[in-house]
Enzyme design. Structure first.
Site, PDB file in Angstrom:
ATOM      1  N   TYR B 263      84.505  -1.470 -18.052  1.00 46.84           N
ATOM      2  CA  TYR B 263      84.991  -1.533 -19.440  1.00 46.84           C
ATOM      3  C   TYR B 263      83.876  -1.823 -20.454  1.00 46.84           C
ATOM      4  O   TYR B 263      83.731  -1.142 -21.455  1.00 46.84           O
ATOM      5  CB  TYR B 263      86.085  -2.592 -19.562  1.00 46.84           C
ATOM      6  CG  TYR B 263      86.571  -2.768 -20.972  1.00 46.84           C
ATOM      7  CD1 TYR B 263      86.058  -3.771 -21.790  1.00 46.84           C
ATOM      8  CD2 TYR B 263      87.525  -1.914 -21.501  1.00 46.84           C
ATOM      9  CE1 TYR B 263      86.498  -3.915 -23.096  1.00 46.84           C
ATOM     10  CE2 TYR B 263      87.973  -2.050 -22.800  1.00 46.84           C
ATOM     11  CZ  TYR B 263      87.454  -3.051 -23.591  1.00 46.84           C
ATOM     12  OH  TYR B 263      87.885  -3.200 -24.879  1.00 46.84           O
ATOM     13  N   ASP B 298      93.751   1.548 -17.786  1.00 49.52           N
ATOM     14  CA  ASP B 298      94.561   2.050 -18.894  1.00 49.52           C
ATOM     15  C   ASP B 298      93.693   2.642 -20.000  1.00 49.52           C
ATOM     16  O   ASP B 298      94.119   3.546 -20.719  1.00 49.52           O
ATOM     17  CB  ASP B 298      95.415   0.916 -19.473  1.00 49.52           C
ATOM     18  CG  ASP B 298      94.595  -0.320 -19.803  1.00 49.52           C
ATOM     19  OD1 ASP B 298      94.725  -0.836 -20.920  1.00 49.52           O
ATOM     20  OD2 ASP B 298      93.822  -0.769 -18.934  1.00 49.52           O
ATOM     21  N   LYS B 370      98.690  -3.890 -12.011  1.00 49.76           N
ATOM     22  CA  LYS B 370      99.165  -4.227 -13.368  1.00 49.76           C
ATOM     23  C   LYS B 370      99.466  -2.929 -14.100  1.00 49.76           C
ATOM     24  O   LYS B 370      98.589  -2.106 -14.333  1.00 49.76           O
ATOM     25  CB  LYS B 370      98.096  -5.010 -14.112  1.00 49.76           C
ATOM     26  CG  LYS B 370      98.519  -5.386 -15.533  1.00 49.76           C
ATOM     27  CD  LYS B 370      97.500  -6.323 -16.111  1.00 49.76           C
ATOM     28  CE  LYS B 370      97.569  -6.388 -17.614  1.00 49.76           C
ATOM     29  NZ  LYS B 370      96.247  -6.467 -18.209  1.00 49.76           N
TER      30      LYS B 370
END
Lengths: 347, 519, 258
Positions: B263, B298, B370
């Site tokens: 990320y 995501d 998740k």
């Protein structure tokens, strides 16, 4: 409503900007309160605003009402034609400027009768300067400029001669925080004026930003280093010029740059001189914090801070009754007024 | 089990192999290096905290001083250990004296290496004992209270003011949320320091500080005891301080941390090697203390088209998984990420989402995946968003996800107002009740849309993994394989914080944390 | 359908003309119960809703109650006047923009864009500038009449201004996602101030955009224009072409062909 004292603080300043530290600090209220006072003294007024002000409701928050500007007959106003027409106030257009706003071109008009209207002037500092000069040329004794949120560019010395700053409870629910932030904002406006004649001469004769040694030798600094230079680039600059004592900036003084200077290896303190306080962009730390660490700020000039107005009420939120007294205590050098109560703070 | 996809086990194990290769290669590249953040984390674990008069954190002062003298390759533990031997003071006291300018700690005569090693190792072990004891108490508390069954409802809050966050968190607890995550102030991931103290102002979120964690933890623990249900607390490691935040989270009793290997590189423009070194140690810390990590797949579904990017998500999951395993994080603590982001106008979008969600669950059966609700195509119409969230909730329950981030009607417009969160929670609870046993009642049509999609995505992911294994992760990131964002090796912030470890590098935590530990 | 007369006094529409039906949802920080309901109804009345009724009421958490209400709106709006104001604006297509620029400006328009502050994603600015564009409409990169520089996301204002100076930009486009507490306002205002301080404001068109941006807000902050939801690249291109041409004409530098 406005006390005689507020009007006295304006003195000989022909063009005055009303600048707020945040929305809803009451700056337009302060401006509107002065109008009848000035009119009563026989002054012919000119009014304009940066962006769109005097609207019936706040653009950002529709529940908050803002005062329309009520101007006496004979006043000049720099605004757009559609707004003049919508106001229904009889007027005569004296000049059409080339300053474009999203609402149309700005015109300067004389009001044939007293009335209330929305004012939307130029959105650039140079536009404000131009219409200010135009209105003075057409016979105004005083030009009042209503600032927008915190457009400090309108308070530059080439644009106006005096500034009234508005602060208020809207800045924070904590009294201490409002006082601290007000102090920091005033510090920024009251940066000392550079007195050294040789520095001033260097600034006057150069278009570029300069790094200057103690013996007044100057070298040009490219603007991209000042705007977006990396820490190594700034460190290199100071390594290459260990005798540097002053930095004369033509454009903006940005905080990342100042932080890089703080960490660069220097042989002594450094004084940074900008043309005026509107070029100083410090938001994380105040001027005093940097001064303690050897970085001093000066300006070539700034308009006079005439007064500070305080609005102790944060609309629909909270009220700080002790705010006026606290701000007065914090700023002994500046006249402080409660914008709604019209009372000068007791000292 | 009726509700499952037919996956080619050969392809699956080949994916694992490729990912192991990738992770091993990353390890070999970063193994002999440390960073300023790793060393600051060592200081923090040893008890160094606080700031000086200019608001500079003491761990930063210590590390910056060592680095300026070219000694960081030896490791902060070495220098602190030496100072401990000479002064007889604990690390926290040494740091205070150094910050006050009272101690020239780097000029002290250097004691014998084995003496330093044993002194500081003992101190490190002691510090871990203290933290472990607190964590054991926490485990006992948690085990004594019932919890909602899976999926855990994970709710985000962020007001900028930690005290207001407490109020919002308690409202979430009252309405059945399980995990509170306070979004951090947007700029924090670019700070090369961790701010200090409780904070009441933050833009776009609340700063993650030890004091803020403590305040939230205390409030949630009190609620847990009064209401008889354990509330979990989560935060975010990403940025230039991953190991430090992991350490702080462990010390302050957090249960969960968002911690993604890529990320910071892709979305914060942080240097590749810096992040990969930092993530390795931060996950070591998270893993050792029993904290669940969540990864950020995501994000790829927002910056690239979700239908075509699906294979990169699966590939990233494999990579995140094996990198976490390399750091010693066990499966039940690896909360891989997935999200429901396909354009709602796409025909059969529900089937495609189902395929992706089930695929992830099957590939990593012991991981609490998740699952995150739609954001990219939410247009501000709260009723439409609420309707689509219901479908997201259905897929969550059908595929048995581990952690479910709450969908709220105002996604894409506002950060949720108090009633938006409650409406979202009611939706999630309704679906989980209504569809409780649906999963055991239905199965996928062999060779139908869902099965074929899952197979295709897995095959393409496999291709990506093999390509990445052959080229190395660094090259793959350069090519923009993940999220369409390309980064090169020498780009990005924080590269100057990387230091090669010298042959006498000392960091006892690295080996102490590899040993299985607490109850 | 409303006739011309009623277009001057438009009310919300439920299922027949002029019924004024409005649906409202809000939370009051008060305990649930009859007094709360009365409070909600009274508030609705002061908001100008007649015959208000609470159709749903629930406690969110002790001390906070959520309401869904319906009422009829007593106020009206003069739609006809607003429509007339906007009548003059017709957007040009990509081809028309390119031709307009050719004819009235005579060189490519230089545009620098970025998503500023700490916004991670550059979806908005990419949609306006990149070749791929948005929903089938090409971004400005694809126009013959534009030369574009997309700096991406998380661009500090200082870097954006520095780049604009370097390439002598005609227009600077800023995209900001709104978070809470109106964070975007401070950052956007700083850009305007910085442009002023660098002497750039005069010769550059400053535009801001975002899902919750509006013309009004943009003006308030000091931009030349603001674009919100539903904007396509050709809207932007039309505006920029016309605005730049008008400014150049005012400066006497435009090349106009007969």
């Amino acid at each position: 409503m406005s006390p005689p004292e507020l009007i006295d603080t304006l003195d000989g300043a022909a063009r005055i900007a009303f600048v707020g530290l945040a929305k809803n600090t009451g700056k337009t209220t302060a401006l509107a309160a002065l109008i009848p006072e000035l009119d009563a003294r026989g002054e012919r007024l000119g009014a304009t605003s940066v962006g769109r002000d005097g609207e019936a409701t706040d653009v950002l928050n529709h529940a908050i009402r803002k005062p329309a500007l009520c101007l006496p007959a004979g006043s000049l106003v720099a605004t757009t034609q559609p707004l003049l027409d919508a106001s229904g106030v009889a007027h005569q257009v004296l000049a059409c400027t080339q300053h474009r706003t999203p609402l149309g071109l700005v015109v300067v008009a004389e009001l044939a009768e007293a009335g209330a209207l929305e004012v939307a002037g130029p959105s650039t500092a140079s536009g404000i300067r131009a219409v200010g000069e135009l209105m003075l040329a057409h016979g105004c004794d005083r030009v009042l400029v209503d600032g927008s949120i915190d457009r400090r560019g309108t308070a530059a010395p080439s644009v106006v001669d005096g500034v009234v700053m508005a602060t208020g409870a809207v800045l924070s629910t904590e009294l201490e925080t409002v006082v601290r932030r007000t102090r920091a904002a005033i510090d920024l406006v009251q940066v000392p004026v550079a007195a050294d004649p040789r520095l001033r001469e260097l600034a006057r004769t150069s278009d570029a930003s300069l790094l200057v040694t103690g013996s007044y030798e100057a070298v040009t600094v490219p603007s991209d280093v000042l705007l977006s230079g990396s820490e190594p680039a700034v460190a290199t600059l100071f390594l290459a010029h260990p005798a540097a004592r002053y930095l004369l900036l033509r454009g903006a003084l940005c905080e990342p740059f100042v932080e890089h200077v703080l960490r660069a290896h220097r042989t002594g303190p450094i004084t940074m001189v900008t043309t005026d306080t509107t070029k100083i962009f410090l938001s994380r730390r105040g001027r005093r914090w940097y001064a303690e660490r050897g970085i001093h700020l000066e300006v070539l000039g700034h308009p006079r801070l005439c007064a500070v107005t305080v609005n102790p009420v944060a609309p629909r939120s909270h009220h700080l009754p002790a705010l006026l007294r606290s701000i007065s205590a914090e700023l002994p050098e500046v006249p402080v007024f409660d914008v709604l109560a019209g009372a000068r703070a007791s000292r | 089990m009726a509700f499952s996809l037919d996956l080619d086990e050969g392809v699956v194990s080949s994916c694992h192999q490729a990912a192991e290769t990738i992770a091993a290669d990353v390890s070999s590249q970063v193994r002999d290096h440390t960073t300023v953040s790793v060393e600051r984390a060592v200081a923090r674990l040893l008890g160094v905290d606080g700031v000086d008069g200019s608001d500079v954190p003491l761990p930063n002062i210590l590390v910056d001083q060592i680095r300026a003298r070219g000694g960081l390759g030896r490791g902060l533990a070495y220098w602190i250990g030496n100072a401990m031997l000479h002064t007889g003071s604990p690390p926290a006291r040494i740091a205070e004296r150094v910050a006050a300018g009272e101690l020239d700690w780097l000029d002290l005569p250097q004691a014998g290496e084995s003496l330093i090693r044993s002194a500081v190792t003992a101190e490190c072990a002691r510090s871990l004992d203290v933290i472990n004891q607190h964590r054991s108490e926490r485990t006992r508390l948690r085990e004594s209270l019932p919890e909602h069954p899976r999926p855990y409802l994970y709710v985000l809050t962020a007001t900028g003011n930690v005290y207001e966050d407490v109020a919002h968190s308690l409202a979430v607890a009252d309405n059945g949320g399980d995990v509170i995550a306070v979004i951090r102030s947007t700029a924090q991931s670019l700070f090369d320091h961790v701010p200090y103290g409780p904070t009441t102002e933050g833009y776009g979120g609340t700063y993650a500080t030890a004091a803020n964690f403590r305040i939230l933890r205390a409030a949630l623990d009190q609620w847990s005891r009064e209401n008889g249900r354990y509330m979990q607390l989560s935060s975010f490691c990403s940025g230039l301080c991953m190991p430090e935040i992991a350490a702080i989270g462990a010390m302050e009793g957090l249960d969960n941390m968002v911690n993604d290997a890529l990320y910071g590189i892709l979305y914060r423009d942080i240097n590749i090697r810096r992040t990969l070194i930092d993530q390795r140690v931060s996950r070591l810390v998270n893993g050792y203390f029993g904290i669940v990590i969540n990864t950020g797949e995501d994000n790829y579904l927002r910056t690239a088209d979700p239908v075509t990017a699906a294979p990169s998500v699966i590939a990233s999951q494999f990579i995140n998984y094996h990198l976490a395993r390399e750091s010693g994080v066990p499966d039940p603590q690896i909360g891989l990420g997935n999200a429901f982001e396909i354009d709602p106008a796409t025909p059969d979008s529900l089937l495609l989402e189902l395929a992706q969600a089930q695929l992830t669950r099957q590939l990593f059966p012991d991981c609490p995946v998740k699952y995150m609700p739609p954001t990219k195509h939410m247009n501000g119409n709260p009723f439409r968003t609420h309707a689509i969230d219901t479908m997201f909730n259905l897929v969550t329950i059908l595929t048995g996800q581990g952690i479910q981030t709450l969908g709220v009607p105002t996604e894409g417009v506002f950060t949720p107002h108090i009633h938006d969160r409650v409406l979202g929670l009611e939706n999630a609870r309704y679906v989980s009740t209504a569809a409780r046993n649906l999963r055991d009642e239905i199965s996928f049509r062999p060779d139908g849309i869902v099965q074929r999609r899952a197979r295709d995505v897995l095959e393409q992911a496999h291709g990506l993994l093999q390509e990445t294994a052959a080229a190395t992760l660094f090259k793959a990131v350069e090519k923009g394989i993940f999220g369409n964002v390309s980064r090169s090796l020498d780009e990005g912030r924080g590269a100057d914080g990387i230091v090669a470890a010298d042959d006498r590098y000392l960091n006892p935590y690295l080996s102490l944390m590899r040993e299985p530990v607490h109850a | 359908m409303p006739d011309d007369a009623t277009l001057h006094r438009v009310r919300p529409y439920g299922d027949h003309l002029d019924d004024g039906i409005v649906q409202l949802g809000f939370t009051l920080p008060v305990p649930d119960g009859a007094p709360a309901r009365k409070a909600a109804l009274q508030l609705a009345r002061t908001m100008g809703l007649a015959r208000a009724e609470v159709v749903h009421q629930q406690q969110l958490t002790p001390g906070f109650t959520y309401f869904v209400l319906y009422g009829t709106c007593t106020a009206t709006v003069d739609f006809a006047a607003l429509a007339q104001e906007a009548a003059g604006e017709r957007h040009m297509s990509e081809a028309e923009v390119d031709e307009f620029i050719d004819r009235h400006i005579g060189r490519p328009v230089v545009a620098v864009g970025a998503s500023t502050g700490t916004d991670t994603h550059s979806v908005g600015i990419d949609a306006m500038l990149n070749l791929k564009g948005y929903h089938g409409h090409r971004g400005l990169e694809g126009y013959r009449g534009f030369r574009t520089y997309n700096l991406g996301s998380q661009v500090p204002n200082t870097v954006l201004v520095a780049q604009a100076i370097q390439v002598d930009a005609d227009v600077v486009l800023v995209s900001q996602t709104v978070t809470q507490q109106d964070l975007h306002i401070q950052n956007l205002t700083e850009l305007v101030e910085l442009a002023e301080a660098q002497g750039l404001r005069e010769r550059t068109i400053l535009i801001c955009g975002g899902a919750r941006m509006s013309e009004e807000l943009a003006k308030e902050i000091g931009f030349d224009a603001g674009f919100g939801r539903g904007t396509y690249p050709y809207h932007l291109a039309s505006y920029v072409a016309r605005e730049l041409s008008a400014r150049l004409a005012a400066r006497g530098a435009a090349r106009v062909e007969g």
